[in-house]
Design a protein around this motif. Structure first.
Motif, PDB file in Angstrom:
ATOM      1  N   GLU A 215       0.887  -1.392   0.026  1.00  0.00           N
ATOM      2  CA  GLU A 215       0.191  -0.138  -0.297  1.00  0.00           C
ATOM      3  C   GLU A 215       0.690   1.546   0.153  1.00  0.00           C
ATOM      4  O   GLU A 215       0.902   2.319  -0.038  1.00  0.00           O
ATOM      5  CB  GLU A 215      -0.811  -0.146   1.325  1.00  0.00           C
ATOM      6  N   GLN A 219       2.377   4.477  -3.359  1.00  0.00           N
ATOM      7  CA  GLN A 219       1.928   5.729  -3.523  1.00  0.00           C
ATOM      8  C   GLN A 219       2.978   6.955  -3.871  1.00  0.00           C
ATOM      9  O   GLN A 219       3.683   7.820  -3.236  1.00  0.00           O
ATOM     10  CB  GLN A 219       1.180   6.352  -1.867  1.00  0.00           C
ATOM     11  N   SER A 240       7.049  10.121  -1.934  1.00  0.00           N
ATOM     12  CA  SER A 240       5.866   9.967  -1.830  1.00  0.00           C
ATOM     13  C   SER A 240       4.925  11.214  -2.086  1.00  0.00           C
ATOM     14  O   SER A 240       4.922  11.619  -2.502  1.00  0.00           O
ATOM     15  CB  SER A 240       5.339  10.075  -0.280  1.00  0.00           C
ATOM     16  N   ALA A 241       3.645  10.145  -2.573  1.00  0.00           N
ATOM     17  CA  ALA A 241       2.681  11.350  -3.094  1.00  0.00           C
ATOM     18  C   ALA A 241       2.067  12.117  -2.028  1.00  0.00           C
ATOM     19  O   ALA A 241       2.787  11.736  -0.591  1.00  0.00           O
ATOM     20  CB  ALA A 241       1.500  10.521  -3.797  1.00  0.00           C
ATOM     21  N   ALA A 243      -0.184  13.170  -0.398  1.00  0.00           N
ATOM     22  CA  ALA A 243      -1.211  12.142   0.365  1.00  0.00           C
ATOM     23  C   ALA A 243      -0.144  11.014   1.478  1.00  0.00           C
ATOM     24  O   ALA A 243      -1.610  10.710   2.444  1.00  0.00           O
ATOM     25  CB  ALA A 243      -2.401  11.246  -0.374  1.00  0.00           C
ATOM     26  N   LEU A 244       0.872  10.538   0.912  1.00  0.00           N
ATOM     27  CA  LEU A 244       1.323   9.632   2.542  1.00  0.00           C
ATOM     28  C   LEU A 244       2.682  10.833   3.077  1.00  0.00           C
ATOM     29  O   LEU A 244       3.089  10.996   2.272  1.00  0.00           O
ATOM     30  CB  LEU A 244       2.017   8.645   1.179  1.00  0.00           C
ATOM     31  N   PHE A 331       2.611  14.490 -10.822  1.00  0.00           N
ATOM     32  CA  PHE A 331       2.189  13.328 -10.186  1.00  0.00           C
ATOM     33  C   PHE A 331       0.372  14.130  -9.662  1.00  0.00           C
ATOM     34  O   PHE A 331      -0.070  13.776 -10.078  1.00  0.00           O
ATOM     35  CB  PHE A 331       2.345  12.511  -8.889  1.00  0.00           C
TER      36      PHE A 331
END
Length: 553
Positions: A215, A219, A240-241, A243-244, A331
């Motif tokens: 998971e 990301q 990381s994106a 959101a992470l 992204f």
């Protein structure tokens, strides 16, 4: 007191204090030696936080019999010959201090066999004592076993942390080098339990899966080396994106020519690439290797070799920031929805009236929706925006409006007197709900203006209060799960879970081992049972991640 020469054993202990600060320091030195030996497989075994046993096994080039006694001497190395070599260091180790320092504060056993040798040999060193090499049967490679660490240095022994804490630090070091060298197969065993294993296939993304799970790996964004646009500096890895993210910086792992380092300037440059994309206090995850010619970086500036000095630090920071920003923006462009404004008459200038007629919203790979306009407030009201009706998501209704907004009394209109609220510290003033945006945020109006409330965070706070209230009772309400929830945890998360086992049980959780890295959640607090179990598992893993890095769980 007259000046005298210190005895050799005391000199060794003083020198070891700089190199071997804790069990994790010994593991780091031994892993670096194994990598320099060309190992394709490295196994690390730890017991009782490293006090009882530290064992590192590799399949590298091995040590010939005649060189084994030298390996335990201070400043004996095969990686340097002259002072000029310091300007072109391409290995992780170079001082020849690791094994000599370890043998000064512990009992060290070396078993090694070069690939072409018919048999291996063993030597034992403890303090100033050295055994003679003796032949033993062993596979090609080297196994170094450290026992009774700091047994002859009580001052250092008493400052060691609890075993779970030391296990977590060791796990972080093994994790770092498993990510830095994906072509090497790493294995970590803690108290007989395998907590980490990578495939050694050479794919860094697969290594991230082995370390952080699928998971998290999904990301992570690859860095384009060409995006750095700085001569002689090449940036590889993953970030990381937005959101992470984490509440700590321990997830940022930086390497320079394969060496794991700590550098505040590089860390700041990486986080600056996320400017305006992360909330205050949140930090990204990153596995980044910066490659540049050895003569442009000085690695001989710190006893543990964890710090380096660049000839042009600004250029390196600029390259890292550019590569990271390019990956994040690429992204972001792929995730931003397309907005289309429809005027009342095509080809006519867009006016406020035409904006009120509707805004078309289309999400990538999803259905289109409409941002519906509501009747505007009277002239002078500070609120003249419409409340959105968004596409259905996560089972929430397409239109999520608590109730339609009402006109604001003239006394509180813009320019008019505003009463001073008398709200107790730490509490919100009385609010009037205006609507909902994005099925995630509640828009409310209060005496001081408009409030935007994260409804998921508010719900989590309500559940937290219920959990704490249940923990105060002798028997907290608990709900068995029809199917256990399986969590795939990293070594530091496992140590955090074991340390917090009693506290979790007091809240109503029932968690037990379910494999090498898997843990089964068989019961949860009754207050959480009505929610989505998968989301609960993700939240629990995030809490363990924070706790494993010293945060507040």
């Amino acid at each position: 007191m007259p000046i005298t020469l210190l005895p050799p054993d005391l000199v060794g202990k003083i020198a070891a204090g700089e190199v071997v600060e804790r069990p994790a320091s010994a593991v780091k030195e031994l892993i670096e030696n194994a990598l320099d030996a060309g190992a394709g497989r490295i196994s690390v075994e730890v017991r009782a936080g490293g006090r009882e046993l530290l064992k590192v096994t590799d399949d590298g080039c091995g040590i010939p019999r005649d060189e084994l006694p030298l390996a335990l001497q201070q400043h004996a190395t095969s990686k340097l010959r002259t002072a000029d070599d310091l300007a072109h260091i391409a290995t992780l180790g170079f001082r020849g201090e690791a094994l000599g320092s370890l043998s000064a504060v512990a009992r060290v056993t070396i078993v090694s066999r070069p690939p072409r040798a018919q048999s291996g040999h063993e030597i034992v060193g403890c303090g100033a004592e050295r055994s003679a090499p003796r032949p033993v049967a062993c596979p090609p490679g080297t196994t170094i076993t450290v026992r009774e660490l700091f047994a002859n240095v009580p001052a250092r022994l008493k400052f060691l942390r609890a075993a779970p804490t030391e296990h977590g630090v060791i796990g972080r070091i093994v994790t770092a080098y498993a990510l830095a060298r994906p072509e090497v197969r790493f294995e970590l065993l803690i108290d007989g339990r395998r907590t980490l294993a990578t495939d050694g296939g050479g794919d860094r993304h697969n290594a991230i899966v082995g370390v952080h799970g699928a998971e998290v790996a999904a990301q992570m964004l690859p860095l384009d080396p060409e995006a750095a646009e700085v001569p002689n500096v090449r940036v590889n890895g993953y970030v990381s994106a937005p959101a992470l993210n984490r509440a700590h910086r321990q997830g940022i792992m930086l390497f320079v020519n394969g060496r794991w380092i700590q550098n505040r300037a590089l860390g700041f440059a990486l986080e600056e690439a996320y400017h305006s994309l992360l909330m205050i206090g949140r930090h990204p995850l990153a596995v980044v290797d910066v490659a540049l010619p050895p003569e442009l970086v000085d690695v001989n500036v710190h006893p543990t070799k964890s710090e380096v000095r660049f000839l042009d630090e600004r250029a390196v920071c600029r390259a890292l920031s550019r590569a990271t920003r390019a990956a994040v923006l690429h992204f972001g462009r792929a995730a931003i929805p397309d907005f289309t404004l429809h005027a009342a008459t095509y080809g006519a200038p867009i006016s406020q009236g035409s904006l009120d007629s509707g805004v078309q919203l289309r999400w990538p790979n999803g259905p289109a929706g409409t941002l519906e306009s509501l009747a505007p407030h009277p002239e002078g009201s500070p609120i003249r925006t419409a409340i959105a009706a968004v596409p259905e998501r996560d089972g929430l209704p397409a239109t999520a409006l608590a109730r339609a907004p009402q006109p604001i009394p003239p006394s509180t209109a813009r320019g008019g007197p505003r009463p001073t609220p008398e709200t107790p510290p730490g509490r919100l003033p009385p609010l009037r709900v205006l609507g909902q945006a994005g099925a995630s945020y509640i828009i409310a109006e209060g005496p001081e203006g408009v409030f935007l409330i994260d409804q998921h965070a508010a719900h989590e706070r309500i559940l937290l209060d219920q959990l704490l209230a249940g923990a105060e009772r002798a028997a907290p309400d608990s709900q068995l799960l029809l199917e256990p929830l399986i969590l795939d945890l990293t070594p530091p998360q496992i140590e955090a879970l074991e340390s917090a086992g009693a506290d979790l049980a007091a809240l109503g959780f029932a968690i037990e081992p379910f494999g090498a890295r898997a843990w089964a959640v068989r019961a949860v607090p009754a207050a959480l049972a009505a929610g989505r179990v998968r989301n609960l598992g993700e939240t629990l893993v995030a809490i363990l991640e924070e706790a494993s890095q010293g945060g507040q769980a």
